[in-house]
Design a protein around this motif. Sequence first.
Motif, PDB file in Angstrom:
ATOM      1  N   PHE A 140      40.290  29.511  40.589  1.00 46.59           N
ATOM      2  CA  PHE A 140      40.410  30.210  42.127  1.00 46.59           C
ATOM      3  C   PHE A 140      40.990  31.562  41.732  1.00 46.59           C
ATOM      4  N   LEU A 141      42.067  31.770  41.065  1.00 44.53           N
ATOM      5  CA  LEU A 141      42.867  33.019  41.061  1.00 44.53           C
ATOM      6  C   LEU A 141      41.849  34.065  40.353  1.00 44.53           C
ATOM      7  N   PHE A 148      38.213  35.535  48.884  1.00 40.28           N
ATOM      8  CA  PHE A 148      38.750  34.950  49.848  1.00 40.28           C
ATOM      9  C   PHE A 148      39.827  35.753  50.587  1.00 40.28           C
ATOM     10  N   ALA A 149      40.465  36.678  49.735  1.00 41.55           N
ATOM     11  CA  ALA A 149      41.474  37.734  50.407  1.00 41.55           C
ATOM     12  C   ALA A 149      40.789  38.666  51.224  1.00 41.55           C
ATOM     13  N   VAL A 157      46.976  35.167  53.106  1.00 40.53           N
ATOM     14  CA  VAL A 157      46.747  35.299  51.601  1.00 40.53           C
ATOM     15  C   VAL A 157      48.130  34.968  50.783  1.00 40.53           C
ATOM     16  N   ILE A 158      49.040  35.384  51.325  1.00 41.78           N
ATOM     17  CA  ILE A 158      50.258  35.322  50.524  1.00 41.78           C
ATOM     18  C   ILE A 158      50.692  33.850  50.859  1.00 41.78           C
ATOM     19  N   HIS A 184      45.468  45.859  44.446  1.00 41.75           N
ATOM     20  CA  HIS A 184      45.571  45.540  45.711  1.00 41.75           C
ATOM     21  C   HIS A 184      45.924  43.779  45.750  1.00 41.75           C
ATOM     22  N   LEU A 185      45.230  42.918  44.986  1.00 43.27           N
ATOM     23  CA  LEU A 185      45.467  41.636  44.825  1.00 43.27           C
ATOM     24  C   LEU A 185      46.933  41.244  43.999  1.00 43.27           C
TER      25      LEU A 185
END
Length: 194
Positions: A140-141, A148-149, A157-158, A184-185
């Motif tokens: 996923f990451l 997703f973000a 998201v957090i 950003h992620l």
Amino acid sequence: MNSDRCQHVFTAIDKINRQDPNKLTINQESIAKELVYGHQMTACLNKYWPNASECLQIAVRAQHVKRWHIARSEYPTGKQGYLTWRKELGKMHADIAKKIMLEHGYNEQEAEHTAKIIRKEKLKRDQDSQTLEDVACLVFLQHYFAPFAEKHSDEKVISILQKTWRKMSDKSHEIALKLTLPEHLAALVNKALS
């Protein structure tokens, strides 16, 4: 090196996943989404858990087998509907994997062990179930976090990152922190973990 029967099981799972009507475009080619996901899961397992048993390898490949068959829209909105849907999916994935394994020479005990991993029974207490969860979180990451973000607020998201992190083992935390994420992620990950 995997046994012939394990390779046959992978082939059978991939054959089902090729039927996924949902597609991803990779190198200008349209590929079934769950076929891609199954291979991403296997690649992650092989990289970080190279000595995984065949039962665990099959569970990882079958984690989303035929996922499109049970639509989220068939269940009520909200958390309870989501959890019921996920439980039904897990049961279906486990049943399909078990049936394929029995057809390819695995015994009942091996097939049922794989089904239990897929159903994520005894998560945190069963090493194989925990590894499947770790692989799913890492995939996923690596592959699905950015899209997703883009669709959700930073707060959501957090929150998802914090829930995901709680499900992971110490080993997968270490791996996740070494992943190269867009700036950003990476900032959102740091916020989620602080």
